[in-house]
Design a protein around this motif. Structure first.
Motif, mmCIF file in Angstrom:
data_model
loop_
_atom_site.group_PDB
_atom_site.id
_atom_site.type_symbol
_atom_site.label_atom_id
_atom_site.label_comp_id
_atom_site.label_asym_id
_atom_site.label_seq_id
_atom_site.Cartn_x
_atom_site.Cartn_y
_atom_site.Cartn_z
ATOM 1 N N ARG A 15 0.825 -1.216 0.000
ATOM 2 C CA ARG A 15 0.000 0.000 0.000
ATOM 3 C C ARG A 15 0.854 1.258 0.000
ATOM 4 O O ARG A 15 0.551 2.225 -0.711
ATOM 5 N N VAL A 16 1.917 1.286 0.782
ATOM 6 C CA VAL A 16 2.796 2.459 0.781
ATOM 7 C C VAL A 16 3.404 2.641 -0.603
ATOM 8 O O VAL A 16 3.461 3.757 -1.135
ATOM 9 N N LYS A 17 3.827 1.547 -1.218
ATOM 10 C CA LYS A 17 4.385 1.612 -2.572
ATOM 11 C C LYS A 17 3.355 2.170 -3.559
ATOM 12 O O LYS A 17 3.673 3.013 -4.402
ATOM 13 N N GLU A 18 2.094 1.724 -3.449
ATOM 14 C CA GLU A 18 1.026 2.226 -4.314
ATOM 15 C C GLU A 18 0.807 3.725 -4.113
ATOM 16 O O GLU A 18 0.621 4.465 -5.081
ATOM 17 N N LEU A 19 0.809 4.168 -2.847
ATOM 18 C CA LEU A 19 0.610 5.593 -2.562
ATOM 19 C C LEU A 19 1.701 6.443 -3.206
ATOM 20 O O LEU A 19 1.442 7.542 -3.692
ATOM 21 N N ILE A 20 2.924 5.923 -3.199
ATOM 22 C CA ILE A 20 4.025 6.652 -3.838
ATOM 23 C C ILE A 20 3.841 6.664 -5.350
ATOM 24 O O ILE A 20 3.946 7.706 -5.994
ATOM 25 N N GLU A 21 3.548 5.491 -5.927
ATOM 26 C CA GLU A 21 3.365 5.388 -7.378
ATOM 27 C C GLU A 21 2.189 6.228 -7.872
ATOM 28 O O GLU A 21 2.234 6.781 -8.961
ATOM 29 N N GLU A 22 1.128 6.357 -7.061
ATOM 30 C CA GLU A 22 -0.043 7.159 -7.419
ATOM 31 C C GLU A 22 0.208 8.655 -7.249
ATOM 32 O O GLU A 22 -0.615 9.471 -7.649
ATOM 33 N N GLY A 23 1.327 9.015 -6.611
ATOM 34 C CA GLY A 23 1.631 10.418 -6.389
ATOM 35 C C GLY A 23 0.973 10.995 -5.154
ATOM 36 O O GLY A 23 1.102 12.188 -4.881
ATOM 37 N N TYR A 24 0.273 10.179 -4.384
ATOM 38 C CA TYR A 24 -0.428 10.667 -3.204
ATOM 39 C C TYR A 24 0.529 11.279 -2.184
ATOM 40 O O TYR A 24 0.218 12.273 -1.553
ATOM 41 N N LEU A 25 1.680 10.660 -2.016
ATOM 42 C CA LEU A 25 2.653 11.175 -1.055
ATOM 43 C C LEU A 25 3.557 12.250 -1.638
ATOM 44 O O LEU A 25 4.380 12.814 -0.939
ATOM 45 N N GLY A 26 3.424 12.501 -2.929
ATOM 46 C CA GLY A 26 4.274 13.513 -3.547
ATOM 47 C C GLY A 26 5.700 13.011 -3.685
ATOM 48 O O GLY A 26 5.958 11.813 -3.740
ATOM 49 N N LYS A 27 6.627 13.933 -3.724
ATOM 50 C CA LYS A 27 8.046 13.588 -3.861
ATOM 51 C C LYS A 27 8.601 13.186 -2.500
ATOM 52 O O LYS A 27 8.603 13.976 -1.561
ATOM 53 N N VAL A 28 9.070 11.959 -2.390
ATOM 54 C CA VAL A 28 9.641 11.473 -1.132
ATOM 55 C C VAL A 28 10.999 12.135 -0.927
ATOM 56 O O VAL A 28 11.868 12.113 -1.797
ATOM 57 N N LEU A 29 11.162 12.746 0.242
ATOM 58 C CA LEU A 29 12.402 13.440 0.579
ATOM 59 C C LEU A 29 13.236 12.678 1.594
ATOM 60 O O LEU A 29 14.458 12.748 1.565
ATOM 61 N N TYR A 30 12.572 11.993 2.515
ATOM 62 C CA TYR A 30 13.285 11.395 3.644
ATOM 63 C C TYR A 30 12.540 10.161 4.122
ATOM 64 O O TYR A 30 11.323 10.183 4.253
ATOM 65 N N VAL A 31 13.274 9.094 4.357
ATOM 66 C CA VAL A 31 12.727 7.860 4.907
ATOM 67 C C VAL A 31 13.526 7.517 6.160
ATOM 68 O O VAL A 31 14.758 7.489 6.126
ATOM 69 N N ASP A 32 12.827 7.283 7.248
ATOM 70 C CA ASP A 32 13.459 6.942 8.521
ATOM 71 C C ASP A 32 12.858 5.627 9.001
ATOM 72 O O ASP A 32 11.641 5.539 9.171
ATOM 73 N N ALA A 33 13.662 4.604 9.169
ATOM 74 C CA ALA A 33 13.160 3.304 9.627
ATOM 75 C C ALA A 33 13.965 2.857 10.837
ATOM 76 O O ALA A 33 15.197 2.926 10.840
ATOM 77 N N ARG A 34 13.261 2.394 11.842
ATOM 78 C CA ARG A 34 13.902 1.911 13.069
ATOM 79 C C ARG A 34 13.293 0.575 13.431
ATOM 80 O O ARG A 34 12.068 0.437 13.444
ATOM 81 N N MET A 35 14.149 -0.390 13.716
ATOM 82 C CA MET A 35 13.677 -1.719 14.079
ATOM 83 C C MET A 35 14.418 -2.150 15.340
ATOM 84 O O MET A 35 15.641 -2.243 15.350
ATOM 85 N N PHE A 36 13.659 -2.385 16.400
ATOM 86 C CA PHE A 36 14.239 -2.777 17.670
ATOM 87 C C PHE A 36 13.666 -4.116 18.091
ATOM 88 O O PHE A 36 12.459 -4.324 18.036
ATOM 89 N N MET A 37 14.539 -5.023 18.488
ATOM 90 C CA MET A 37 14.144 -6.359 18.909
ATOM 91 C C MET A 37 14.530 -6.574 20.364
ATOM 92 O O MET A 37 15.578 -6.114 20.791
ATOM 93 N N GLY A 38 13.679 -7.273 21.085
ATOM 94 C CA GLY A 38 13.889 -7.469 22.514
ATOM 95 C C GLY A 38 14.929 -8.502 22.857
ATOM 96 O O GLY A 38 15.529 -9.155 22.002
ATOM 97 N N ALA A 39 15.123 -8.661 24.143
ATOM 98 C CA ALA A 39 16.166 -9.532 24.678
ATOM 99 C C ALA A 39 15.876 -11.009 24.459
ATOM 100 O O ALA A 39 16.714 -11.848 24.768
ATOM 101 N N ALA A 40 14.714 -11.369 23.934
ATOM 102 C CA ALA A 40 14.426 -12.778 23.659
ATOM 103 C C ALA A 40 15.449 -13.360 22.677
ATOM 104 O O ALA A 40 15.637 -14.574 22.620
#
Length: 163
Positions: A15-40
């Protein structure tokens, strides 16, 4: 190839990819991704993962999955720099009272530029003891009509519960 890289097929990723391709999000300037996993991830049954030489660590597994997911949405990286290391060099096992020296990376930070010129920041880490589960949070800043938009997604499919 999608062998083992199933994140790109998740409905929210598509869905995020579709929103970008459809132009809904406009020109993407910055992407920030954070993934944290627990002590398991630091358990006696996964003790072999404490050693870098075994090849199962945050860069080779979770880093590969997240990089594939992000590039499937936003396109390839044209530049990248990274920092990787071990913040917790000794694993303590509450179950047995034993400890284990670890040299496998437990955090990685990427900064880069996507092929379309947008900036990318990624931070992955096994968090301090006591935390459970895992969480992925992604934010996208773009310029669209009529102005800035921010798309934010928090994903917590962990069987251990939220972080």
């Amino acid at each position: 190839s999608m062998v083992g890289l199933q994140g790109r097929a998740a409905p929210w990723v598509q869905r995020v990819k579709e929103l970008i391709e459809e132009g809904y999000l406009g020109k993407v300037l910055y992407v920030d991704a954070r993934m944290f996993m627990g002590a398991a991830y630091r358990s006696p049954s996964l003790a072999w993962a404490a050693q870098r030489s075994n090849g199962n660590h945050i860069l080779s597994i979770q880093g590969g999955h997240l990089t594939d997911l992000l590039t499937s949405i936003f396109g390839e990286l044209s530049e990248v720099s990274a920092q990787i290391g071990t913040q917790v060099p000794t694993w303590q096992f509450a179950e047995t009272g034993e400890s284990l020296e670890a040299d496998a990376p437990d955090y990685v930070m990427f900064n880069g530029t996507l092929a379309n010129g947008a900036n990318l920041s990624m931070h992955l880490a096994y968090v301090a003891a006591g935390a459970t589960g895992w969480r992925l949070e992604m934010r996208v800043l773009s310029i669209g009509l009529p102005g800035r938009r921010c798309c934010r997604r928090r994903w917590q499919p962990s069987p251990w519960g939220p972080c």
